[in-house]
Design a protein around this motif. Structure first.
Motif, PDB file in Angstrom:
ATOM      1  N   PRO A   1       0.822  -1.203   0.000  1.00 18.16           N
ATOM      2  CA  PRO A   1       0.000   0.000   0.000  1.00 18.16           C
ATOM      3  C   PRO A   1       0.858   1.255   0.000  1.00 18.16           C
TER       4      PRO A   1
ATOM      5  N   TRP B   1       0.200   1.713  -7.155  1.00 20.34           N
ATOM      6  CA  TRP B   1      -0.252   0.515  -6.471  1.00 20.34           C
ATOM      7  C   TRP B   1      -0.897  -0.457  -7.438  1.00 20.34           C
TER       8      TRP B   1
ATOM      9  N   LEU C   1      -2.298  -3.272  -6.790  1.00 22.11           N
ATOM     10  CA  LEU C   1      -3.313  -4.194  -6.260  1.00 22.11           C
ATOM     11  C   LEU C   1      -4.708  -4.017  -6.858  1.00 22.11           C
ATOM     12  N   PRO C   2      -5.176  -2.815  -7.110  1.00 23.61           N
ATOM     13  CA  PRO C   2      -6.525  -2.707  -7.688  1.00 23.61           C
ATOM     14  C   PRO C   2      -6.665  -3.508  -8.970  1.00 23.61           C
TER      15      PRO C   2
ATOM     16  N   PHE D   1      -5.413  -6.224  -9.486  1.00 27.42           N
ATOM     17  CA  PHE D   1      -5.541  -7.632  -9.166  1.00 27.42           C
ATOM     18  C   PHE D   1      -6.977  -8.054  -8.970  1.00 27.42           C
ATOM     19  N   GLU D   2      -7.797  -7.090  -8.531  1.00 27.42           N
ATOM     20  CA  GLU D   2      -9.201  -7.480  -8.350  1.00 27.42           C
ATOM     21  C   GLU D   2      -9.798  -7.881  -9.686  1.00 27.42           C
TER      22      GLU D   2
ATOM     23  N   GLN E   1     -10.781  -2.871   2.829  1.00 34.58           N
ATOM     24  CA  GLN E   1     -10.669  -2.772   1.372  1.00 34.58           C
ATOM     25  C   GLN E   1      -9.319  -3.277   0.892  1.00 34.58           C
ATOM     26  N   THR E   2      -8.272  -2.896   1.641  1.00 29.41           N
ATOM     27  CA  THR E   2      -6.952  -3.401   1.264  1.00 29.41           C
ATOM     28  C   THR E   2      -6.903  -4.916   1.356  1.00 29.41           C
TER      29      THR E   2
ATOM     30  N   LYS F   1      -9.304  -6.965   0.981  1.00 28.34           N
ATOM     31  CA  LYS F   1      -9.983  -7.577  -0.151  1.00 28.34           C
ATOM     32  C   LYS F   1      -9.072  -7.620  -1.366  1.00 28.34           C
ATOM     33  N   LYS F   2      -8.313  -6.516  -1.568  1.00 23.80           N
ATOM     34  CA  LYS F   2      -7.426  -6.505  -2.728  1.00 23.80           C
ATOM     35  C   LYS F   2      -6.382  -7.599  -2.623  1.00 23.80           C
TER      36      LYS F   2
END
Lengths: 246, 300
Positions: free
Chosen positions: A68, A228, A230-231, A233-234, B220-221, B223-224
């Motif tokens: 993060p 980042w 990670l988003p 990755f969703e 939220q983190t 979940k990611k």
């Protein structure tokens, strides 16, 4: 000047081959002597710590997009802030490692030992070659050379009209010196003390490494833009699951 | 961490030796290389080789490594006399060795003589302050005595110097989780993700810790990170799938009044639920009822 000199085959038997054999034997001898003289050098804690810091900073740079943003920023400050950041090397200190290396008796001794084990056999062999094998043409180099090489390759031969391709045994010695490295790594395994050329390259750039590395890492870290990942990755997880369910 | 192929190979060798068909030495070498902990088997096979003088001399210089391996396995199984004999043999052969010193320290630990073990380790560290294994043994000893805070202190000191040692970070993270110090554990897991970003295990553990910490941002983190675990494991990780469902419903609960910002949430959750159902149908049909009741309660 363009005539072909006929070289006695006795030269090959009594000069070229014995010289190569002697150099191989001396190389093997040096290898074993270096194994005997191997002093276990206690690693310097500061250097170890710096090495580990660099690895950690490098990991941070490489995988910055996986954590993060807040964590990344806090880590970046930890590494490169002005007061006590790990990577921050104030200008005054940068000179220290080299001076330290000279003043630290152990390290100086070690370096001297390594240098000596390289210089002494080379000097002795060179003197031996000069004494015994000088004053005659030893070999002919298969490709033509310019006149500038004459002084280097033909030192024992005092005739200025001889083609530069005809060289003395001193040049054969140098050829062996650099060429036998491959042979040694075959016989003695990869890590052997006869890697002179590597050592010579190392000698030119020693000492400064730690502080320069740290500074370089700090600059690299300052440049990194955190994006980042990670988003994304969703979305990818969705795609994976969709495929799985079908 | 051991990969699946290596694990199957190890088990195969184990079965082979158990049923009497040679291969003990390969098993021992593989166990040593993978650093797995199978003390009974190692002890059994190792002793069978060491007690047979013909086989022992066939090993050559590897004999001493085998003595070390058997000594450690014996200490694991509490066969302290076997361990003492092995260490005596090693001490005779290598009188000044630090490695043997470490084994002797471990023997003192196994006997429960913590004070003397601590003294032995400190003296070894005086000779070489940068011996990673001895530092780790000190941490392990503190942990074994139940003195977790001392273990944390030693481990932090160790990590100040050797900060690229990811096994140590992992150990620290697990200790923090056991003490419910989740923020610090999250930091350690971040370190692990930084050093090995493609290992799904760390993403999963990090997501678990974040979910436990709670709070909208953390959820939220989390979940990611569950999503990234699913991506890295190809959707096969049941825990991550359940994590997604739990996270989405928790986020829904926390942000009841506010407008929902993430657009993909319902899809991801329903997809995860479907994948879970499919998985359960395949592997544990009788538990499917439990799963459906959990899922229906979450969707509320």
């Amino acid at each position: 000047m363009a005539e072909d000199l006929v070289l006695d085959t006795a030269i090959r038997d009594w000069v070229l081959i014995p010289l190569s054999v002697v150099m191989v034997l001396i190389g093997i001898l040096r290898y074993f002597v270096s194994k005997l003289m191997l002093s276990s050098q206690l690693p310097d804690p500061k250097i170890v710590k710096e090495g580990q810091i660099i690895v950690r900073a490098r990991n941070l740079r490489a995988a910055a997009n996986f954590i993060p943003p807040k964590s990344f920023r806090s880590r970046r400050v930890y590494f490169s802030n002005e007061e006590n950041g790990l990577l921050f090397v104030p200008k005054g200190q940068a000179q220290n490692p080299q001076a330290q290396m000279f003043s630290d008796p152990n390290m100086a001794m070690d370096m001297m030992k390594k240098n000596l084990s390289m210089i002494i056999p080379q000097t002795l062999t060179f003197a031996w070659v000069n004494f015994f094998f000088s004053g005659f043409v030893a070999a002919k180099i298969p490709f033509p050379l310019t006149q500038r090489f004459r002084s280097m390759l033909q030192n024992g031969i005092d005739l200025s009209t001889v083609d530069v391709s005809y060289v003395s045994s001193r040049s054969w010695y140098f050829l062996n010196l650099f060429g036998l490295r491959g042979l040694f790594s075959l016989i003695l395994g990869e890590e052997n003390a006869t890697d002179d050329t590597q050592r010579m390259m190392q000698m030119s750039g020693f000492g400064f490494d730690p502080s320069k590395n740290l500074g370089a890492e700090k600059d690299g870290l300052d440049i990194v833009q955190h994006e980042w990942a990670l988003p994304k990755f969703e979305h990818r997880a969705e795609a994976v699951l969709k495929k799985l369910i079908k | 961490m051991v990969s699946k192929t290596e694990e199957t190979q190890l088990n195969r060798l184990e079965n082979q030796v158990d049923n009497g068909g040679g291969g003990a030495w390969e098993y021992l070498c593989l166990a040593r290389k993978l650093k797995v902990r199978r003390p009974e088997n190692v002890l059994k096979y190792g002793l069978s080789i060491l007690n047979d003088s013909k086989k022992r001399s066939a090993l050559g210089p590897e004999e001493w490594t085998l003595y070390e391996q058997v000594a450690i396995a014996a200490m694991d199984c509490q066969c302290l006399d076997v361990a003492k004999d092995c260490i005596k043999v090693l001490r005779k052969k290598f009188p000044e060795s630090k490695r043997v010193g470490r084994l002797e320290g471990m023997l003192l630990e196994a006997k429960g003589l913590w004070g003397e073990a601590e003294k032995a380790y400190s003296s070894l560290l005086e000779d070489n302050a940068l011996d990673q294994v001895i530092h780790k043994r000190r941490v392990a000893m503190a942990k074994a005595q139940g003195n977790i805070s001392a273990a944390i202190e030693w481990l932090n000191k160790y990590l100040e110097i050797f900060m690229a040692d990811h096994d140590a970070w992992r150990e620290l993270a697990e200790i923090y989780v056991s003490l419910q110090m989740y923020k610090q554990a999250a930091f350690c897991y971040e370190e692990l993700i930084l050093s090995q970003p493609t290992v799904p295990l760390y993403h999963l553990a990090y997501a678990d810790v974040l979910y436990t910490l709670g709070g909208l941002e953390n959820l939220q983190t989390a979940k990611k990170y569950y999503a990234s675990t699913i991506d890295l494991t190809g959707g096969k990780n049941t825990r991550a799938l359940l994590g997604i469902c739990l996270c989405t419903s928790a986020i829904g609960q926390v942000s009841k009044g506010r407008n929902k910002e993430d657009k993909e949430s319902p899809e991801l959750q329903s997809l995860a639920a479907k994948a879970l159902e499919k998985d359960y149908k395949q592997r544990a049909d009788d538990k499917l009822g439990l799963l459906t009741s959990v899922l229906t309660s979450l969707k509320i």
